[in-house]
Design a protein around this motif. Structure first.
Motif, mmCIF file in Angstrom:
data_model
loop_
_atom_site.group_PDB
_atom_site.id
_atom_site.type_symbol
_atom_site.label_atom_id
_atom_site.label_comp_id
_atom_site.label_asym_id
_atom_site.label_seq_id
_atom_site.Cartn_x
_atom_site.Cartn_y
_atom_site.Cartn_z
ATOM 1 N N GLN A 33 0.825 -1.204 0.000
ATOM 2 C CA GLN A 33 0.000 0.000 0.000
ATOM 3 C C GLN A 33 0.861 1.257 0.000
ATOM 4 O O GLN A 33 0.525 2.251 -0.667
ATOM 5 C CB GLN A 33 -0.929 -0.010 1.212
ATOM 6 C CG GLN A 33 -2.004 -1.083 1.127
ATOM 7 C CD GLN A 33 -3.109 -0.861 2.137
ATOM 8 O OE1 GLN A 33 -3.103 0.125 2.862
ATOM 9 N NE2 GLN A 33 -4.053 -1.773 2.175
ATOM 10 N N ARG A 34 1.988 1.228 0.713
ATOM 11 C CA ARG A 34 2.894 2.366 0.682
ATOM 12 C C ARG A 34 3.382 2.601 -0.742
ATOM 13 O O ARG A 34 3.509 3.745 -1.198
ATOM 14 C CB ARG A 34 4.092 2.134 1.599
ATOM 15 C CG ARG A 34 5.042 3.328 1.669
ATOM 16 C CD ARG A 34 6.393 2.975 2.247
ATOM 17 N NE ARG A 34 6.276 2.440 3.592
ATOM 18 C CZ ARG A 34 6.692 1.234 3.944
ATOM 19 N NH1 ARG A 34 7.234 0.439 3.044
ATOM 20 N NH2 ARG A 34 6.571 0.813 5.175
ATOM 21 N N ALA A 35 3.638 1.500 -1.461
ATOM 22 C CA ALA A 35 4.116 1.619 -2.838
ATOM 23 C C ALA A 35 3.106 2.330 -3.721
ATOM 24 O O ALA A 35 3.477 3.081 -4.633
ATOM 25 C CB ALA A 35 4.432 0.228 -3.403
ATOM 26 N N GLU A 36 1.813 2.125 -3.472
ATOM 27 C CA GLU A 36 0.793 2.802 -4.271
ATOM 28 C C GLU A 36 0.792 4.306 -4.011
ATOM 29 O O GLU A 36 0.692 5.112 -4.943
ATOM 30 C CB GLU A 36 -0.584 2.207 -3.973
ATOM 31 C CG GLU A 36 -0.781 0.809 -4.520
ATOM 32 C CD GLU A 36 -0.625 0.733 -6.025
ATOM 33 O OE1 GLU A 36 -1.123 1.647 -6.721
ATOM 34 O OE2 GLU A 36 0.005 -0.217 -6.507
ATOM 35 N N TYR A 37 0.898 4.696 -2.755
ATOM 36 C CA TYR A 37 0.947 6.126 -2.448
ATOM 37 C C TYR A 37 2.217 6.767 -3.023
ATOM 38 O O TYR A 37 2.187 7.891 -3.535
ATOM 39 C CB TYR A 37 0.895 6.347 -0.940
ATOM 40 C CG TYR A 37 -0.482 6.177 -0.339
ATOM 41 C CD1 TYR A 37 -1.539 6.980 -0.747
ATOM 42 C CD2 TYR A 37 -0.724 5.228 0.645
ATOM 43 C CE1 TYR A 37 -2.805 6.834 -0.200
ATOM 44 C CE2 TYR A 37 -1.988 5.078 1.199
ATOM 45 C CZ TYR A 37 -3.027 5.875 0.773
ATOM 46 O OH TYR A 37 -4.273 5.726 1.311
ATOM 47 N N LEU A 38 3.340 6.046 -2.940
ATOM 48 C CA LEU A 38 4.572 6.555 -3.523
ATOM 49 C C LEU A 38 4.438 6.705 -5.038
ATOM 50 O O LEU A 38 4.893 7.691 -5.629
ATOM 51 C CB LEU A 38 5.731 5.608 -3.199
ATOM 52 C CG LEU A 38 6.251 5.627 -1.760
ATOM 53 C CD1 LEU A 38 7.170 4.440 -1.517
ATOM 54 C CD2 LEU A 38 6.978 6.929 -1.470
ATOM 55 N N ALA A 39 3.809 5.715 -5.662
ATOM 56 C CA ALA A 39 3.620 5.775 -7.112
ATOM 57 C C ALA A 39 2.727 6.948 -7.491
ATOM 58 O O ALA A 39 2.940 7.603 -8.522
ATOM 59 C CB ALA A 39 3.031 4.464 -7.613
ATOM 60 N N ASP A 40 1.730 7.227 -6.672
ATOM 61 C CA ASP A 40 0.869 8.388 -6.943
ATOM 62 C C ASP A 40 1.653 9.689 -6.844
ATOM 63 O O ASP A 40 1.417 10.636 -7.616
ATOM 64 C CB ASP A 40 -0.313 8.401 -5.964
ATOM 65 C CG ASP A 40 -1.307 7.302 -6.240
ATOM 66 O OD1 ASP A 40 -1.320 6.767 -7.364
ATOM 67 O OD2 ASP A 40 -2.081 6.958 -5.321
ATOM 68 N N SER A 41 2.570 9.770 -5.904
ATOM 69 C CA SER A 41 3.367 11.001 -5.770
ATOM 70 C C SER A 41 4.274 11.186 -6.981
ATOM 71 O O SER A 41 4.487 12.319 -7.436
ATOM 72 C CB SER A 41 4.190 10.965 -4.474
ATOM 73 O OG SER A 41 5.198 9.972 -4.532
ATOM 74 N N VAL A 42 4.807 10.078 -7.510
ATOM 75 C CA VAL A 42 5.624 10.160 -8.724
ATOM 76 C C VAL A 42 4.754 10.544 -9.908
ATOM 77 O O VAL A 42 5.167 11.314 -10.783
ATOM 78 C CB VAL A 42 6.358 8.828 -8.982
ATOM 79 C CG1 VAL A 42 7.092 8.872 -10.317
ATOM 80 C CG2 VAL A 42 7.341 8.546 -7.855
ATOM 81 N N ALA A 43 3.534 10.030 -9.957
ATOM 82 C CA ALA A 43 2.599 10.409 -11.021
ATOM 83 C C ALA A 43 2.369 11.915 -11.011
ATOM 84 O O ALA A 43 2.323 12.556 -12.075
ATOM 85 C CB ALA A 43 1.280 9.667 -10.851
ATOM 86 N N ALA A 44 2.239 12.485 -9.816
ATOM 87 C CA ALA A 44 2.035 13.928 -9.705
ATOM 88 C C ALA A 44 3.273 14.690 -10.145
ATOM 89 O O ALA A 44 3.175 15.723 -10.831
ATOM 90 C CB ALA A 44 1.672 14.291 -8.265
#
Length: 382
Positions: free
Chosen positions: A246-257
């Motif tokens: 789940q942390r990886a998903e939030y991190l991936a969202d931050s990279v998407a931004a």
């Protein structure tokens, strides 16, 4: 993304997984909204999960070595039979390396230089490298994985999702997916993922027989202890890897931004919220296209028409439909997907921080060239 409905029947493992997901998800959300920065890391649970995975593979190797030894020793024929059984068991439990999909058009770098150049540019934002192959399919989704012994990289690009995104949202999507190569997602690493599959195979072998006869009841009794141990081992791996996933998903969202801008990443979340509508619209448009198909029409023209209608339909969805999906997501919580935080929470986290501009900006000329490179795949998938 949030599937349409939660599964009606859940086993003990899945119920435990959802409970853990809710617990970890709430804690992660509190950390993000409190302004704490999540960083990729290999913490103690992740290292313990890798140790367990190596132990599982060690058992498989021991079965292989024992089988070879029994076959070589012979023991008057009995050893050969036992050895062949152990070899067959080791073969069924072997770590299976994923390969290239055989049901999706593949795009190599020479065939789509502009798309690969865009991916490479986004990859630099994600502190990783690009992909080796792109597979274009009909899913309202996108994913990255590795394949083969050398761990080459594959991007699974769902054309229905790609077609309904704006150019900046596509960049955000690429940023999200490429980030999974660098953010420490332990569960999807080769060692843990293959061990998880091996444990699932073990559990299948010891699954109690349904509606057993009197003799089978005795067999079920013998299965009880190993089945419970395997179930417990799978639950332990879930406990050790869920938070990192789940942390990886939030991190991936931050990279998407960072790659496409916060606005584009939020727009991507909105498109994921209406993924069910996208899939339903695609089915309707496909049926219409089949009904009106004429022999003289070119396949490429029919494909263009299908994707244009799909994009127009999704772009016309009113804001209240997105709001409805967000409220439905609040009611579902983590009841649908244990590995991904609910989409509405991911959207909320993106809006909590300071908006960031795009590191990669869409270019109209490049978009036209990428569209031309995808033309054959668009026609095939359509």
């Amino acid at each position: 993304m949030d599937p349409a409905k939660p599964e009606e029947k859940q086993g003990r493992l899945e119920r435990a997984r959802r409970t853990l997901a809710r617990r970890h998800g709430e804690k992660l959300l509190a950390e993000v909204t409190a302004g704490r920065t999540l960083s990729p890391r290999r913490d103690a649970p992740a290292l313990f999960a890798c140790a367990i995975a190596l132990g599982v593979h060690g058992i498989t190797f021991a079965l292989l070595a024992g089988g070879i030894w029994c076959v070589v020793s012979g023991w008057g024929g009995a050893g050969v039979v036992l050895g062949l059984f152990l070899l067959a068991l080791a073969w069924s439990l072997r770590p299976r390396l994923p390969g290239l999909p055989d049901d999706a058009p593949l795009l190599h770098r020479a065939e789509a230089p502009e798309l690969y150049a865009l991916i490479d540019e986004v990859a630099r934002v994600a502190d990783t490298r690009g992909v080796d192959v792109i597979a274009v399919d009909a899913e309202v989704n996108a994913a990255v994985t590795t394949y083969g012994v050398r761990g080459r990289r594959l991007l699974m690009l769902g054309l229905p999702l790609w077609e309904v995104l704006t150019p900046q949202e596509r960049i955000a999507l690429l940023g999200h997916e490429l980030s999974h190569y660098s953010n420490g997602d332990t569960r999807h690493g080769l060692i843990v993922a293959t061990a998880y599959r091996s444990l699932t195979t073990w559990r299948y072998y010891f699954t109690p027989i349904a509606n057993p006869s009197p003799g089978e009841m005795f067999v079920n009794l013998l299965y009880l202890v190993p089945y419970s141990l395997l179930q417990g081992m799978l639950m332990l791996l879930d406990q050790l890897t869920l938070r990192a996933t789940q942390r990886a998903e939030y991190l991936a969202d931050s990279v998407a931004a960072r790659a496409g801008s916060t606005e584009a990443a939020v727009g991507l979340m909105d498109r994921l919220l209406v993924a069910e509508s996208t899939a339903n619209t695609l089915r309707i448009e496909t049926n219409k296209a089949r009904a009106s198909r004429r022999g003289t029409r070119q396949a490429e023209a029919r494909g263009d028409e299908l994707w244009e209608h799909l994009a127009a339909r999704i772009n016309s969805l009113p804001e209240y439909e997105y709001e409805r999906q967000r409220r439905v997501g609040v009611l579902r919580g983590h009841s649908v997907d244990s590995t991904h935080p609910p989409t509405h929470l991911r959207r909320e986290c993106l809006l909590t921080g300071v908006p960031v501009p795009a590191a990669v900006v869409a270019d109209d000329d490049r978009e036209h060239r990428i569209a031309a490179e995808l033309a054959d795949a668009r026609s095939t998938v359509a």
